[in-house]
Enzyme design. Structure first.
Site, short mmCIF file in Angstrom:
data_model
loop_
_atom_site.label_atom_id
_atom_site.label_comp_id
_atom_site.label_asym_id
_atom_site.label_seq_id
_atom_site.Cartn_x
_atom_site.Cartn_y
_atom_site.Cartn_z
CD GLN A 356 -2.53 17.25 -6.42
OE1 GLN A 356 -3.31 16.15 -7.66
NE2 GLN A 356 -1.55 16.65 -5.96
CG ASP A 427 0.14 18.85 -10.52
OD1 ASP A 427 0.95 18.69 -10.92
OD2 ASP A 427 -0.53 18.21 -9.89
CG ASN A 428 -2.07 16.48 -13.11
OD1 ASN A 428 -1.22 16.12 -13.97
ND2 ASN A 428 -1.64 15.85 -12.05
CD GLU A 456 2.57 17.96 -14.42
OE1 GLU A 456 1.02 18.42 -14.51
OE2 GLU A 456 2.96 17.27 -14.21
CE LYS A 567 7.48 12.09 -7.78
NZ LYS A 567 6.86 11.89 -9.05
#
Lengths: 700, 700
Positions: A356, A427-428, A456, A567
């Site tokens: 992303q 990630d994702n 993940e 985060k």
């Protein structure tokens, strides 16, 4: 390493005795023709006839062979199949395995164990993609031997059968292609002896001898040699794919000063701490430049302060994108020193791989066709209507982005691999096209079979499994949301007993920056100790996000988010709080290294403890030379006790037997007399017990 | 019948608004390129990218598509699959089915029902081999609609989204290839209306209308159209493969005079009796000439009398082999008359197909290479050491016999098919090579899809299932040895609920000339009634060997063989013994014809009756418009009674509801009030009860 025959052999000894009278059509001169030669005109018949022995229900086989199974270096790889044939003839079987990039097959014998099921195994020692299949054949000599032994036992004359046995040996010598030259000499000698034997009793003894059976097993013609229709893939990963302990930190917090951005050098200074705890993998969220546009402030606010560092998942700024390092962390040289220093501490660096971009990512200008644009000329950012995530835009994988984006992300992996990174936490992955993962993992592993990807994905069960099937060597799991005895037993039984055990290796994280489990929010320190032991001993791979050892659990009220999440800000911690559970972490990580029983995820058994708050289970090597028992109090608030069954039966012992026990937490040694014992687990003092069993006569 | 697209469509509306600034690489002129065109240089990438939507775990799929599933004419064929994609976009799915010998696909919609599982069905009406597969795609309009409805509900401005919706419709009109010309006109009109609409509210109403959704479902572009990797086979048999009642007789006994060999004309005279009982299939053991060499006498003795007829399974004499008729039965003309007369009585003739020869079979001289010869020049006869079966020799299928024997037996089938026989009961198929059956059944069904084969294999479970997988439309079963409630429940659950339901159709014989079940040897008449009802109502196919209706059960002591077995002698019977159970047979066969609930084997459910001697189960059509309940006393010696649960929940009714009931044995009608009812079953008077449920409001 025997090269196997590829043509089915003749089915039976040829008639060498007197020919029957009135032969209309004489037997052909060549009487050994297999299915291939006489039936060339009928390919369907030839193809089917070639596999007279039925081989089916091969395990492991994922989705009819559509996906590879997984194993790892050092694993005892077991193949099973249902194998049988028409009639009553004896059969035998083996499986063949080879590296996918090599032609030479290795053969492993299979043995019958129950209800037409056969099993064999090999020890795997090469980190490479393999293929395997199963072969089986009619064993003419074993069938002959069985027939003769029955007839002899019944007192039936067997002179004719002895002649047939000799003819079978002669044919084997003439036509067989198996066995060593010594074997063939032995076969010749045997035939000489049979010729010189003084009577049938002597011939019978010679033919029925165990050594003759062994010799014929080595040299015998494999009649109707059949082969499973599929060659199945097996990914043999390195051992760290199956057994690893992860520790997650935000490098920027490694200054332990909220006012100073941590650097790779700060991480280097932290390595002894991580190593002391006994972890194998040190994992970082993204280390790339962080976008400024729509940057998130503390606690995910939309109004950041000027010094807020932003979420590292908003990847990309004028300083660069996925192949750049956030300048405040250091340089590529610093990173190289970190990778090297970690290695010196027995640690591997794992990086986050998040597909992303922030709205500042250089790709948006360089490759606008990789992104989605709206009719008003604005870029489409992430949404979950009506929620907006303007700091993030998604990359496309189809249309104009196909295949350029696929290659671009593959090359990002290769870029970091070149920098010494061999483990990626993805990630994702479930929000990116599944085919991309299947393609890119194979692209990478074909070049670098030692690269490990952790998916993940916290999503629906079938997507979780599909991602594992298409290649992810490790997967996040539902462990964080499985707390009761029933939940844990059900979930672990699914993971270790159903087909997914062949392709899915869960990594049990006790917490993550995104998951502050509800259970831990109210459990206090006992719950942290309990969940640590569960994760570290139930799964081959497990992970801890830092702060866990300090029992951090302050939530955003009503949510599983951490308050003041790392985060969005640089965190400093009091690492010496008396609350810490470092001794537990050191203990479980030491046990994981020392005990082979903890190196297989699937060798797990749940046993009876008569208390629903006590999870009681065992892990053992197949040979049972390392046999561990765990009793864990799932109730962090109350002392729980239970009678429980010592699995004496696993050692073939009666219920009254005694068992030598070593308490692996205290080091005490003692004896349990009888099957039913009792344990009390006070969450404040002793939330779990770990015992090693030493059956009598094997005191170690 | 829509022809489906073969190329994945573009993934998203193209950017038709203002182009982003600073475009380094302009979007290509053709922006719709699918996976095929841009990725031709990377076949693996192209192949994977083409299937963005995951389609897996398709059902029915037998052994990863290695074998066909089975269905039958008139069946509602259901396809299920796990279907899902990355991200949150809406998807849709269908399955495609066609005759294997035709190219045109028929498309059936699938609908989501649970946990990423989708389901669709078609009614099958052609007795032919079919193939099917599953397709799925991203539904752009449905995704758009979902996004807009959420945003609108949250009060978010949606002007831009309305433009995007219009652009999607325009693109569909320009590029879409689906829907009728009326649909495309409707789409044009809709676009005109949108252009003329006075405000966004009007546009929104038009775009969100149900009819627009329906239109777009018909014409919408199937984005990322994905297709399951396999095309799966489906054998659609005629209905008699799934639903049939068999009656077995030895034609030579149809004289009903032990001193006169029966003829086909005697069988013709018997047809009204068989028809009156309500059977569909009349099956004969072999009708071929019987060998004289080593002929067996009465009760399988080795010393036959001069007039003993021998076992019909010792096939072959100088009068001929498998393509001849035993002269004493009649001629081919007589046989033709019998086939025709049977048809006039609503009966089909089934023949035995036994691959074995007497030592007098003509083939032994004509084709010695099809048999095995020993070193002393004698033929090898059948043995089960130390037992000898000298009246039987086995035919080989390999070596010199390959492929001649394969063709010979195929031609035997074709020979009898030409004589009007379409059903074969195959003797002991498990002792012949399995590949032969796979080959020959396909060879025959490719020419004659209406031919039915029943596998008479009583052997280990995996071989039983393999024979069904390779093509046998019907299979003998273990039913004869499943007597207790636990055994029957377990076995029927396996047959109707596990994967074998897709390929295995059991035929529940209550007895055979080889099986005089132990249960019946001591049960007396009540047991015969019980076992009849179980077989006839639990299975789609069932069979009775004559004499059963007379409660014949005299055994060879200690064995499941009949004393004075008809296999070795001509039998006469007292057909009018008062013991007979013809009313029960007429009843169950009538119910089987009249009740659709009995036409599906798998629509079986076991319900609770609190007595282990009472088996209580239901059969129902999917729509529940025919719902039958059965309570059967498994104890032939004692009256048993039980409370039982009326499955009101199957109709969505509460536990207190009333149910109208019709007793199908007595014709009585009454009402059950509440879920728990009681039944008493006296084995002498009423060993079973059969009820039809009519939920209130549907009195029929």
């Amino acid at each position: 390493m025997a090269k196997t025959q590829t043509l089915p052999s003749a089915e039976r000894p040829k008639p060498t005795g007197a020919a029957p009278k009135e032969v209309k059509k004489a037997p052909a001169g060549v009487d050994q023709a297999g299915a291939g030669s006489q039936t060339a005109a009928d390919p369907s018949l030839a193809r089917l006839a070639a596999n007279r022995v039925v081989i089916e229900n091969v395990s492991p086989e994922v989705d009819g062979g559509r996906f590879p199974a997984k194993s790892h270096v050092g694993d005892c790889f077991t193949v099973e199949a249902d194998i049988f044939a028409d009639g009553h003839d004896k059969i035998d079987a083996a499986f063949l395995i080879r590296r996918a990039d090599q032609q030479e097959w290795r053969e492993a014998p299979m043995a019958y164990f129950d209800n037409d099921r056969w099993r064999g195994f090999v020890m795997l020692d090469e980190n490479a993609r393999h293929v395997f299949t199963v072969i089986a054949w009619r064993d003419l000599f074993a069938s002959w031997r069985d027939e003769v032994s029955k007839k002899h036992a019944a007192g039936v004359p067997i002179a004719l059968e002895l002649t047939e046995g000799r003819l079978l040996l002669e044919r084997t010598l003439a036509e067989g292609e198996r066995g060593s030259s010594d074997d063939r000499s032995a076969l010749e000698s045997l035939l000489d002896e049979l010729g010189a034997a003084e009577d049938d009793a002597a011939r019978l003894a010679r033919l029925m001898a165990q050594e003759t059976a062994a010799l014929m097993k080595r040299v015998g013609i494999r009649s109707n040699l059949s082969r499973y229709e599929r060659e199945l893939e097996l990914v043999v990963d390195r051992k760290a794919a199956a057994v690893s302990a992860w520790y997650e930190v935000f490098p920027r917090s490694m200054s332990n000063d909220p006012n100073r951005h941590g650097t790779f050098d700060d991480v280097i200074a932290r390595l002894p701490y991580v190593r002391d705890l006994g972890f194998d993998v040190l994992y970082f969220p993204p280390i790339h430049p962080i976008g400024r546009a729509f940057r998130k402030g503390k606690n995910n606010s939309l109004t950041p302060g000027p010094d807020d560092p932003g979420s590292p998942y908003a990847i990309g700024s004028p300083e660069g994108g996925h192949d750049a390092i956030h300048p405040e962390l250091g340089t590529f040289d610093d990173f190289a020193r970190l990778v090297s220093a970690a290695r010196d501490h027995g640690l591997e660096i794992a990086l986050d791989f998040a597909i992303q971009c922030s709205q500042d990512h250089p790709w948006i200008k360089e490759h606008p066709e990789w992104f989605e644009w709206r009719p008003d000329g604005t870029i489409r950012y992430a949404e979950n209507p009506p929620k907006k995530y303007e700091d993030i835009v998604h990359v496309h994988f189809y249309d104009e982005a196909l295949p350029a984006v696929w290659y671009a992300f593959r090359d990002i992996f290769l870029f970091w691999i070149d920098k010494g990174v061999k483990i990626f936490r993805v990630d994702n992955p479930h929000t990116k096209p599944v085919p991309f993962w299947e393609w890119v993992i194979r692209e990478i592993q074909d070049r670098h079979p030692d690269v490990i990807f952790l998916a993940e994905a916290f999503t629906k069960p079938k997507m979780m499994k599909r991602l594992a099937k298409v290649g992810f060597p490790q997967s996040y799991s539902y462990f964080t949301w499985r707390n009761t005895k029933w939940e844990l037993t059900q979930y672990l039984t699914e993971l270790t007993r159903t087909e997914c055990r062949h392709y899915m290796r869960p990594n049990f994280f006790v917490n993550t920056p995104d998951i502050n489990p509800t259970y831990l929010q109210t459990s206090g320190r006992p719950g942290f100790r309990t969940r640590l032991v569960l994760a570290a001993t139930l799964a081959g791979n497990y992970g801890v996000y830092n702060g866990y050892e300090l029992c951090e659990a302050a939530p955003v009220p009503g949510r599983e988010e951490y308050l003041d999440s790392e985060k969005y800000e640089i965190k400093a911690r009091d690492w010496d709080t008396p609350e810490h559970i470092r001794p537990d972490i050191r203990l479980v990580n030491r046990l994981r290294r020392d005990h082979p029983a903890l190196h297989s995820f699937t060798d797990l058994a749940f046993y009876n403890a008569w208390n629903d708050n006590i999870l009681y289970y065992g892990k053992a090597t197949p040979a049972k030379d390392d046999f561990l028992l765990f009793a864990v109090n799932l109730d962090p608030h109350h002392t729980q006790s239970a009678h429980f069954e010592v699995p004496l039966w696993e050692f073939g012992l009666p219920d009254e037997a005694s068992m030598n026990v070593e308490d692996l937490v205290t080091g005490e040694r003692f004896v349990w007399n009888g099957k039913v014992q009792h344990v009390t687990l006070d969450p404040q003092q002793r939330p779990y017990a770990i015992w090693r069993l030493n059956p009598p006569g094997e005191l170690r």
